[in-house]
Scaffold this motif. Structure first.
Motif, PDB file in Angstrom:
ATOM      1  N   ASP A 215       0.616  -1.369   0.431  1.00 23.25           N
ATOM      2  CA  ASP A 215      -0.093   0.380   0.467  1.00 23.25           C
ATOM      3  C   ASP A 215       0.903   1.442   0.102  1.00 23.25           C
ATOM      4  OD1 ASP A 215      -2.051  -1.208   0.134  1.00 23.25           O
ATOM      5  OD2 ASP A 215      -2.955  -1.305   2.241  1.00 23.25           O
ATOM      6  N   ALA A 216       1.833   1.474   0.658  1.00 24.24           N
ATOM      7  CA  ALA A 216       2.832   2.200   0.841  1.00 24.24           C
ATOM      8  C   ALA A 216       3.628   2.681  -0.191  1.00 24.24           C
ATOM      9  CB  ALA A 216       3.836   2.239   1.941  1.00 24.24           C
ATOM     10  N   ASN A 217       4.091   1.264  -1.039  1.00 17.64           N
ATOM     11  CA  ASN A 217       4.930   1.678  -2.653  1.00 17.64           C
ATOM     12  C   ASN A 217       4.108   1.750  -4.096  1.00 17.64           C
ATOM     13  OD1 ASN A 217       7.910   1.441  -1.561  1.00 17.64           O
ATOM     14  ND2 ASN A 217       6.278   0.562   0.006  1.00 17.64           N
ATOM     15  N   LEU A 218       2.458   1.621  -3.564  1.00 17.89           N
ATOM     16  CA  LEU A 218       1.942   1.378  -4.881  1.00 17.89           C
ATOM     17  C   LEU A 218       2.062   2.544  -6.519  1.00 17.89           C
ATOM     18  CD1 LEU A 218      -1.618   0.130  -3.942  1.00 17.89           C
ATOM     19  CD2 LEU A 218       0.019  -0.880  -4.874  1.00 17.89           C
ATOM     20  N   ALA A 219       2.637   3.322  -5.680  1.00 18.68           N
ATOM     21  CA  ALA A 219       2.834   4.378  -7.016  1.00 18.68           C
ATOM     22  C   ALA A 219       4.443   3.994  -7.807  1.00 18.68           C
ATOM     23  CB  ALA A 219       3.546   5.683  -6.697  1.00 18.68           C
ATOM     24  N   LEU A 223       7.456  -2.263  -8.297  1.00 23.01           N
ATOM     25  CA  LEU A 223       7.208  -2.871  -7.214  1.00 23.01           C
ATOM     26  C   LEU A 223       7.008  -4.660  -7.671  1.00 23.01           C
ATOM     27  CD1 LEU A 223       6.623  -2.818  -4.488  1.00 23.01           C
ATOM     28  CD2 LEU A 223       4.332  -3.124  -4.694  1.00 23.01           C
ATOM     29  N   SER A 224       8.031  -5.560  -7.063  1.00 23.99           N
ATOM     30  CA  SER A 224       8.155  -7.040  -6.874  1.00 23.99           C
ATOM     31  C   SER A 224       7.863  -7.592  -6.214  1.00 23.99           C
ATOM     32  CB  SER A 224       9.385  -6.913  -7.970  1.00 23.99           C
ATOM     33  OG  SER A 224      10.452  -6.995  -7.036  1.00 23.99           O
ATOM     34  N   ALA A 225       7.850  -8.949  -6.195  1.00 27.21           N
ATOM     35  CA  ALA A 225       7.309  -9.623  -5.249  1.00 27.21           C
ATOM     36  C   ALA A 225       9.548 -10.281  -5.146  1.00 27.21           C
ATOM     37  CB  ALA A 225       7.852 -11.694  -5.659  1.00 27.21           C
ATOM     38  N   GLU A 226      10.528  -9.366  -5.679  1.00 28.61           N
ATOM     39  CA  GLU A 226      11.632 -10.098  -4.912  1.00 28.61           C
ATOM     40  C   GLU A 226      11.977  -8.332  -4.079  1.00 28.61           C
ATOM     41  OE1 GLU A 226      11.249 -10.434  -8.235  1.00 28.61           O
ATOM     42  OE2 GLU A 226      11.705 -12.547  -9.168  1.00 28.61           O
ATOM     43  N   ASP A 227      11.726  -7.574  -4.298  1.00 27.46           N
ATOM     44  CA  ASP A 227      11.525  -6.100  -3.355  1.00 27.46           C
ATOM     45  C   ASP A 227      11.044  -6.600  -2.760  1.00 27.46           C
ATOM     46  OD1 ASP A 227      12.520  -3.695  -3.630  1.00 27.46           O
ATOM     47  OD2 ASP A 227      10.578  -3.345  -3.563  1.00 27.46           O
ATOM     48  N   ILE A 228       9.667  -6.823  -2.121  1.00 30.33           N
ATOM     49  CA  ILE A 228       8.879  -7.637  -1.008  1.00 30.33           C
ATOM     50  C   ILE A 228       9.541  -8.127   0.115  1.00 30.33           C
ATOM     51  CG2 ILE A 228       6.680  -7.748  -0.331  1.00 30.33           C
ATOM     52  CD1 ILE A 228       5.314  -6.914  -3.001  1.00 30.33           C
ATOM     53  N   ALA A 229       9.794  -9.482  -0.801  1.00 30.92           N
ATOM     54  CA  ALA A 229      10.881 -10.333   0.015  1.00 30.92           C
ATOM     55  C   ALA A 229      12.119  -9.380   0.718  1.00 30.92           C
ATOM     56  CB  ALA A 229      11.217 -11.964  -1.305  1.00 30.92           C
ATOM     57  N   ARG A 252      -1.350 -10.958  -8.103  1.00 30.61           N
ATOM     58  CA  ARG A 252      -2.518 -10.543  -8.600  1.00 30.61           C
ATOM     59  C   ARG A 252      -2.866  -9.720  -7.623  1.00 30.61           C
ATOM     60  NH1 ARG A 252      -5.914  -9.547 -13.633  1.00 30.61           N
ATOM     61  NH2 ARG A 252      -7.395  -9.310 -12.232  1.00 30.61           N
ATOM     62  N   PHE A 253      -1.966  -9.694  -6.356  1.00 30.47           N
ATOM     63  CA  PHE A 253      -2.872  -8.627  -5.549  1.00 30.47           C
ATOM     64  C   PHE A 253      -2.552  -7.515  -5.467  1.00 30.47           C
ATOM     65  CE2 PHE A 253      -2.509  -6.915  -1.219  1.00 30.47           C
ATOM     66  CZ  PHE A 253      -3.556  -7.484  -0.720  1.00 30.47           C
ATOM     67  N   VAL A 254      -1.225  -7.663  -5.917  1.00 25.58           N
ATOM     68  CA  VAL A 254      -0.729  -6.530  -6.527  1.00 25.58           C
ATOM     69  C   VAL A 254      -1.587  -5.318  -7.157  1.00 25.58           C
ATOM     70  CG1 VAL A 254       1.413  -4.728  -7.229  1.00 25.58           C
ATOM     71  CG2 VAL A 254       2.038  -6.741  -4.736  1.00 25.58           C
ATOM     72  N   ARG A 257      -4.595  -4.453  -5.730  1.00 18.50           N
ATOM     73  CA  ARG A 257      -4.273  -2.858  -4.873  1.00 18.50           C
ATOM     74  C   ARG A 257      -4.474  -2.625  -5.626  1.00 18.50           C
ATOM     75  NH1 ARG A 257      -6.127  -4.521  -0.048  1.00 18.50           N
ATOM     76  NH2 ARG A 257      -4.777  -3.290   1.823  1.00 18.50           N
ATOM     77  N   ARG A 258      -3.787  -2.505  -6.692  1.00 19.27           N
ATOM     78  CA  ARG A 258      -3.931  -0.422  -7.705  1.00 19.27           C
ATOM     79  C   ARG A 258      -4.423  -0.257  -8.374  1.00 19.27           C
ATOM     80  NH1 ARG A 258       1.837  -0.369  -8.585  1.00 19.27           N
ATOM     81  NH2 ARG A 258       3.347  -2.076  -8.643  1.00 19.27           N
ATOM     82  N   LEU A 259      -6.079  -1.398  -9.098  1.00 18.67           N
ATOM     83  CA  LEU A 259      -7.105  -0.935  -8.993  1.00 18.67           C
ATOM     84  C   LEU A 259      -7.778  -0.889  -8.304  1.00 18.67           C
ATOM     85  CD1 LEU A 259      -7.627  -4.101 -11.656  1.00 18.67           C
ATOM     86  CD2 LEU A 259      -7.183  -1.316 -12.229  1.00 18.67           C
ATOM     87  N   GLU A 260      -7.553  -1.198  -6.974  1.00 20.53           N
ATOM     88  CA  GLU A 260      -8.302  -0.809  -6.069  1.00 20.53           C
ATOM     89  C   GLU A 260      -8.739   0.989  -5.542  1.00 20.53           C
ATOM     90  OE1 GLU A 260      -8.589  -3.358  -3.086  1.00 20.53           O
ATOM     91  OE2 GLU A 260      -9.261  -5.388  -4.322  1.00 20.53           O
ATOM     92  N   ARG A 261      -6.971   1.221  -5.671  1.00 18.54           N
ATOM     93  CA  ARG A 261      -6.667   3.108  -5.480  1.00 18.54           C
ATOM     94  C   ARG A 261      -6.394   3.303  -5.885  1.00 18.54           C
ATOM     95  NH1 ARG A 261      -1.970   4.295  -2.869  1.00 18.54           N
ATOM     96  NH2 ARG A 261      -2.091   2.598  -1.140  1.00 18.54           N
TER      97      ARG A 261
END
Length: 315
Positions: A215-219, A223-229, A252-254, A257-261
């Motif tokens: 949520d803090a990094n949607l912009a 943003l990738s799974a590697e970065d989050i891990a 898919r969750f990311v 989340r982008r579309l919801e935001r």
């Protein structure tokens, strides 16, 4: 002159320095202007940061929606030395008086209403120093007793000593004090029973942290799974385990989340002047055309059409 690990800000610098140290908080003083009284003293204690705030009555509001990737990711311990305040988070309200304290996780939005002149100590301890089971105890703010609890007394006493003697400490001494506070705060959190409704499994706690980070990094379109891990300090495999029950992959969750935001932003009166392109890029889409197609596929209405419908209703 102040030691290189000690900084002082007052007057107008108080607001900008507060945002730099604590993230994008909003501060509103009761008289509408910032008086010359507020002072913020901040000490770097190795892994931790300790700050003292002396200020008139004012409101502090934190909204995770506006957090950025470079904002400090830390648990906060607030010790009220003087004055009265009211802290609210997760539909829990805590009244703070002199010598009371609270531990909270700013990953969740909160407000702090300082009802009088206050003198407060705020310790920021990096999230990475806590285990998932410890973080799960902070799903709601954790009030600490002001009297009769020896561990609370030791932690607040060490914080007060550190802020008072900071100018005498060298870097090695500052780090030792910070390390001691990390251990003490961990013990303080673990010593408190967790309400059943806030209990989380380790994977559940990890998922909360992942969602907050996303949520803090949607912009960030990268943003990738590697970065989050990497940020969570775990493997990609363990990262995906936290989403096994979602019926969708992390990627898919990311995307969802982008579309919801983006829908929230399109409907927000505060963003009425923002263009479709600005909203698309703010939510991590690389092009407004790609965004419009994805949005219509998800919500069966184009972003521009949704905007026009909203304006028709308002007018």
């Amino acid at each position: 002159m102040h030691a290189h690990h000690v900084s002082v800000a007052d007057g107008e610098a108080f607001l900008s320095t507060s945002r730099l140290l604590f993230g994008p908080i909003t501060q509103r003083f009761s008289r509408g202007t910032v008086p010359s009284i507020p002072q913020l003293v901040s000490v770097n204690l190795g892994a931790c940061r300790l700050s003292e705030i002396k200020a008139n009555s004012h409101l502090v509001v934190n909204d995770r929606l506006f957090w950025r990737s470079f904002d400090p990711d830390a648990i906060k311990i607030l010790v009220q030395r003087r004055g009265r305040s009211r802290f609210e988070q997760q539909q829990v309200a805590v009244d703070l008086g002199p010598q009371s304290a609270i531990i909270y996780d700013p990953v969740r939005s909160y407000s702090l209403q300082n009802l009088s002149d206050v003198d407060q100590l705020i310790l920021q301890v990096p999230r990475s120093t806590f285990g998932d089971d410890t973080l799960a105890r902070l799903s709601a703010p954790l009030p600490l007793p002001g009297n009769g609890d020896s561990l609370t007394h030791i932690v607040s006493g060490l914080m007060q000593m550190a802020i008072g003697e900071a100018h005498k400490l060298d870097e090695a001494g500052s780090r030792r004090v910070g390390d001691s506070l990390v251990q003490l705060v961990n013990g303080l959190i673990q010593a408190k029973p967790m309400a059943p409704e806030f209990r989380r499994s380790p994977l559940g706690a990890l998922r909360e942290r992942i969602v907050a980070y996303i949520d803090a990094n949607l912009a960030r379109s990268s943003l990738s799974a590697e970065d989050i891990a990497r940020h969570m300090g775990c493997s990609r495999r363990y990262l995906h385990r936290a989403f096994e029950g979602e019926g969708a992959t992390l990627e898919r969750f990311v995307w969802d989340r982008r579309l919801e935001r983006s829908k929230e932003e399109l409907l927000s009166p505060a963003r009425a002047s923002a263009s479709i392109s600005e909203i698309a890029f703010a939510c991590g889409f690389n092009s407004s055309a790609h965004f419009s197609r994805a949005f219509k596929s998800r919500y069966d209405v184009a972003p521009r059409e949704l905007r026009e419908r909203l304006r028709a209703v308002v007018h």
